[in-house]
Design an enzyme around this catalytic site. Sequence first.
Site, PDB file in Angstrom:
ATOM      1  N   GLU A   1       0.846  -1.219   0.000  1.00 33.39           N
ATOM      2  CA  GLU A   1       0.000   0.000   0.000  1.00 33.39           C
ATOM      3  C   GLU A   1       0.876   1.263   0.000  1.00 33.39           C
ATOM      4  O   GLU A   1       0.552   2.255   0.636  1.00 33.39           O
ATOM      5  CB  GLU A   1      -0.948   0.039   1.215  1.00 33.39           C
ATOM      6  CG  GLU A   1      -1.908  -1.119   1.319  1.00 33.39           C
ATOM      7  CD  GLU A   1      -3.102  -1.052   0.369  1.00 33.39           C
ATOM      8  OE1 GLU A   1      -3.226  -0.066  -0.373  1.00 33.39           O
ATOM      9  OE2 GLU A   1      -3.881  -2.016   0.368  1.00 33.39           O
TER      10      GLU A   1
HETATM   11  C1  LIG Z   1       2.534  -9.955   0.442  1.00 39.07           C
HETATM   12  C2  LIG Z   1       2.412  -8.865  -0.591  1.00 39.07           C
HETATM   13  C3  LIG Z   1       1.171  -8.578  -1.138  1.00 39.07           C
HETATM   14  C4  LIG Z   1       1.048  -7.591  -2.121  1.00 39.07           C
HETATM   15  N1  LIG Z   1      -0.170  -7.368  -2.700  1.00 39.07           N
HETATM   16  C5  LIG Z   1      -0.255  -6.549  -3.797  1.00 39.07           C
HETATM   17  C6  LIG Z   1      -1.482  -6.452  -4.542  1.00 39.07           C
HETATM   18  O1  LIG Z   1      -2.496  -7.061  -4.202  1.00 39.07           O
HETATM   19  N2  LIG Z   1      -1.494  -5.665  -5.644  1.00 39.07           N
HETATM   20  C7  LIG Z   1      -0.387  -4.967  -6.057  1.00 39.07           C
HETATM   21  O2  LIG Z   1      -0.470  -4.277  -7.064  1.00 39.07           O
HETATM   22  N3  LIG Z   1       0.781  -5.034  -5.356  1.00 39.07           N
HETATM   23  C8  LIG Z   1       0.874  -5.814  -4.250  1.00 39.07           C
HETATM   24  N4  LIG Z   1       2.066  -5.913  -3.554  1.00 39.07           N
HETATM   25  C9  LIG Z   1       3.232  -5.165  -4.023  1.00 39.07           C
HETATM   26  C10 LIG Z   1       3.581  -4.015  -3.125  1.00 39.07           C
HETATM   27  O3  LIG Z   1       2.629  -2.994  -3.267  1.00 39.07           O
HETATM   28  C11 LIG Z   1       5.012  -3.564  -3.481  1.00 39.07           C
HETATM   29  O4  LIG Z   1       5.879  -4.570  -3.012  1.00 39.07           O
HETATM   30  C12 LIG Z   1       5.361  -2.218  -2.869  1.00 39.07           C
HETATM   31  O5  LIG Z   1       4.632  -1.204  -3.502  1.00 39.07           O
HETATM   32  C13 LIG Z   1       6.855  -1.902  -2.970  1.00 39.07           C
HETATM   33  O6  LIG Z   1       7.324  -2.073  -4.264  1.00 39.07           O
HETATM   34  P1  LIG Z   1       8.645  -2.945  -4.533  1.00 39.07           P
HETATM   35  O7  LIG Z   1       8.458  -4.247  -3.839  1.00 39.07           O
HETATM   36  O8  LIG Z   1       8.872  -2.954  -5.987  1.00 39.07           O
HETATM   37  O9  LIG Z   1       9.797  -2.170  -3.792  1.00 39.07           O
HETATM   38  P2  LIG Z   1      10.651  -0.970  -4.409  1.00 39.07           P
HETATM   39  O10 LIG Z   1       9.751   0.017  -5.019  1.00 39.07           O
HETATM   40  O11 LIG Z   1      11.750  -1.540  -5.241  1.00 39.07           O
HETATM   41  O12 LIG Z   1      11.278  -0.349  -3.092  1.00 39.07           O
HETATM   42  C14 LIG Z   1      12.446  -0.898  -2.458  1.00 39.07           C
HETATM   43  C15 LIG Z   1      12.869   0.089  -1.353  1.00 39.07           C
HETATM   44  O13 LIG Z   1      13.222   1.340  -1.946  1.00 39.07           O
HETATM   45  C16 LIG Z   1      12.463   2.367  -1.350  1.00 39.07           C
HETATM   46  N5  LIG Z   1      12.145   3.381  -2.348  1.00 39.07           N
HETATM   47  C17 LIG Z   1      11.594   3.223  -3.563  1.00 39.07           C
HETATM   48  N6  LIG Z   1      11.411   4.395  -4.170  1.00 39.07           N
HETATM   49  C18 LIG Z   1      11.849   5.329  -3.309  1.00 39.07           C
HETATM   50  C19 LIG Z   1      11.913   6.756  -3.334  1.00 39.07           C
HETATM   51  N7  LIG Z   1      11.445   7.478  -4.356  1.00 39.07           N
HETATM   52  N8  LIG Z   1      12.443   7.382  -2.263  1.00 39.07           N
HETATM   53  C20 LIG Z   1      12.870   6.703  -1.200  1.00 39.07           C
HETATM   54  N9  LIG Z   1      12.826   5.367  -1.112  1.00 39.07           N
HETATM   55  C21 LIG Z   1      12.321   4.685  -2.142  1.00 39.07           C
HETATM   56  C22 LIG Z   1      11.212   1.685  -0.811  1.00 39.07           C
HETATM   57  O14 LIG Z   1      10.619   2.442   0.236  1.00 39.07           O
HETATM   58  C23 LIG Z   1      11.766   0.362  -0.339  1.00 39.07           C
HETATM   59  O15 LIG Z   1      12.310   0.494   0.936  1.00 39.07           O
HETATM   60  C24 LIG Z   1       2.195  -6.863  -2.526  1.00 39.07           C
HETATM   61  C25 LIG Z   1       3.435  -7.130  -1.949  1.00 39.07           C
HETATM   62  C26 LIG Z   1       3.557  -8.126  -1.005  1.00 39.07           C
HETATM   63  C27 LIG Z   1       4.918  -8.412  -0.435  1.00 39.07           C
END
Ligand SMILES: Cc1cc2nc3c(=O)[nH]c(=O)nc-3n(C[C@H](O)[C@H](O)[C@H](O)COP(=O)(O)OP(=O)(O)OC[C@H]3O[C@@H](n4cnc5c(N)ncnc54)[C@H](O)[C@@H]3O)c2cc1C
Length: 603
Positions: free
Chosen positions: A406
Site C-alpha cells: 500500500e
Molecule cells: C505480500 C504482498 C502482497 C502484495 N499485494 C499486492 C497487490 O495485491 N497488488 C499490487 O499491485 N501489489 C501488491 N504488492 C506489491 C507491493 O505494493 C510492493 O511490493 C510495494 O509497492 C513496494 O514495491 P517494490 O516491492 O517494488 O519495492 P521498491 O519500489 O523496489 O522499493 C524498495 C525500497 O526502496 C524504497 N524506495 C523506492 N522508491 C523510493 C523513493 N522514491 N524514495 C525513497 N525510497 C524509495 C522503498 O521504500 C523500499 O524500501 C504486494 C506485496 C507483497 C509483499
Amino acid sequence: MATTSLPRAASRGGSFLVESCTPEDIFSPAELTDDQKLIGQTAEDFIRNEVVPFIPDLELHKAGLMPQLLKKAGEIGLLGGGVPEEYGGAGLDKVSSVQLAEKLSAYASFGVSHGGHSGIGTLPIVFFGTTEQKKKYLPLLATGEKLAAYCLSEPQAGSDAQNSRTRAVLSPDGRSWILNGQKMWITNGGFADVYIVFAKVDGEKFSCFIVERGFPGFSAGAEEKKMGLKGSSTTAIFFENCQVPKENLLHEIGRGHIVAFNILNSGRFSLGAYCTGGAKNTLETASKYAKERFAFGKPIGDFGLIREKLAEMAIRIFAVESMIYRSAGLMDLAIAAAGEDADKSQQSMKVFEEYAIESSISKVYGSELLDFVVDEAVQIFGGYGFHEDYPVARAYRDSRVNRIFEGTNEINRLLIIQMLMKRATSGALPLMQAGAKLREEILAGPSFEETPSGAWADEERILAGVKKAFLLAAGAALEKYRDRLADHQEIVAGLSDIVMQCYAIESSLRRVQKAEAARRPESSSGATPVMGDAARVFLHDGADRVEVGARNVLAAVLEGDMLRTQLAVLRRFLKRGPVDTVAMRERVCAAVQARDRYPFEGR
Ligand SMILES: Cc1cc2nc3c(=O)[nH]c(=O)nc-3n(C[C@H](O)[C@H](O)[C@H](O)COP(=O)(O)OP(=O)(O)OC[C@H]3O[C@@H](n4cnc5c(N)ncnc54)[C@H](O)[C@@H]3O)c2cc1C
C-alpha cells in the site's frame, strides 16, 4: 475524477496542523452505535468460529479453503461494506468499516485477503465503474460469488508503479483490448475471478481494465514463498495476448493513475485499522502469557520490565485508535454533509482524497505500531516467541509486510509532506499564513496571555508546542531548499514524523478529554484515570520525539547564531514539567492485566 465537491462544513484534510479543535469535534470509539458494534461483533464471531479453527490448514495453503471462507463471509454480508445498497452491498459508513477491518484482522492472512477483495479489488468499480460495469460485477463481488484482486505492481515497478510495462492495444476489429505483460505480488491472485489490471494503452497511456480469470491469454503464477501471511494467496499474473472486451476499460484511457491513487488512499486508511486490530489481539495474547509463565518464582507479568512493555503496547494502540476513529468520523461527517441526494460512492472517493494525509498517517503509524507490538510480544514469550508452535511467531512474520505494501512507509512519509505542500500552495490549507503568524509571534517575544489552565494545562501547551515546532522546522527547511525540498528526503521524512506526532497527540488528548466530560461533567479530571495516564504518557513522550525531530531538521538547515536562536525558540515552545511516566505505565499495565486485553476498547 469525482464530480461532486466536498461540503464546506467539513474540516479540511491536514487542517489539524493549523487549526485547533475541541473534544466535541472528534469522533471517539465511545460513540460507536449499537449497529456499528454489531458489525464488529459479527466479524469477531465469524473469525473466531469460522476461521481460527482452520488456521493450521490455511497456513499450509489447503487448496480452496481461503476462497471458501471468503465466500462464507460474503454470505453474511462481511464483504460488501464498500458496495452501495443498490448493488447488493451494505454501503457501510467509514466508522463501521474500521470496526470490520479491526475485527477481521485477528487472523492477518484473512484480513489481507478480505482487503484485497473488498477494498482494492472492489472499490475501483464502485468509484469508477459505468452503470453497466457496476450492475454486472458489484452484486457478485458484494456477496462473494466472485472474488477480486488488484494488479498494479510489476517485477520492475512497485513504488514506481507508473513505470508499468504491461501494454494494451485495441484489437484490429476494435472489439477488445489485447493485454501483454506481467503483474507481481497480487493478493488473491491464485483464486480471484475478477482482476483490476493497470496497463499502458499503446505503451504510453496508463489505464485500467477489468479482467476476468477465464479471458483467453490470462494465467496466474505459482504461490510465492513468503516470509509471512502464509494463509493468503500471492501470485504473479501473466497476460499473453489476453483478450479483454472493449467495454471492460475502467474509467478513461490515460487516467489509470487517478484510479490507482484513489484506491490507494482508501487502502492505506483501512490498513491502519487492520493493524490496530492485529495489535489489540497480540496484546491480549502477550498479557495472558505473562500471567502463565513463571520465572524466579513468580509470573513474568509481575516484573517491571514486562509490565512496561504491556503498558507501552496499550498506550500506542490508544494513540493510533484515537487517530483512526477520528479520521473515520471526519469522513462520515463530510459524506453526510453532502446531503442525501449526493452520489455516495463519488462522495466516498472524494473524502478519501480529501483526507489522504490522514490516510497515509493511518498506514504508517498503524503498521509501525503493529511491528512494535509483535516485536515486544515475541520478547515477552522469550524463546517460545521464536517457535512456530506459539502464535506470536506468526504475528511477527505477518506484520512485517504492512510497512511495504500500500505504498512503502518511506513513500508515504514523502507523500505526507508533498500533499501538505500542494494543499498549501493551492490555498486549500493556510499553512503559509500559519507560518507567517508564528514568525510574528517569535519576533514579539514570549507572551503571557492565554496560558491554558486545568488538569490538562501542560498537555495543552504540548499540543500547541508540537504544532509550532512543525511550523518552525518546516519554515526553516522551506526557506533553505524552497522547491528543492523534495530532494532532501531525510528532512522531509523528519518533518513527516512531526506531522504524525501532531495528529496522534491531538487525537489522544481530545479523546480523553471527551471521555472525561462524558463520565463526570462536574469534574475536570479523574473520571477515566487510566485512560488519562495512557494519554499523558503518549503526549509527554511525543513531545520528546518532536523535540528531537525538530532539532535534527533545524540543525540540518541552519547554522551559527540563527540555529542557536531557533533552538532556543523550540525549547520555549516545548517547555513542559516532568511527569512520572513509570507510575503511569504501571497503572496502564494493571488495567491491561485486569482484563487481559486492551483496556480502552469502545471508550
Ligand atoms: C505480500 C504482498 C502482497 C502484495 N499485494 C499486492 C497487490 O495485491 N497488488 C499490487 O499491485 N501489489 C501488491 N504488492 C506489491 C507491493 O505494493 C510492493 O511490493 C510495494 O509497492 C513496494 O514495491 P517494490 O516491492 O517494488 O519495492 P521498491 O519500489 O523496489 O522499493 C524498495 C525500497 O526502496 C524504497 N524506495 C523506492 N522508491 C523510493 C523513493 N522514491 N524514495 C525513497 N525510497 C524509495 C522503498 O521504500 C523500499 O524500501 C504486494 C506485496 C507483497 C509483499
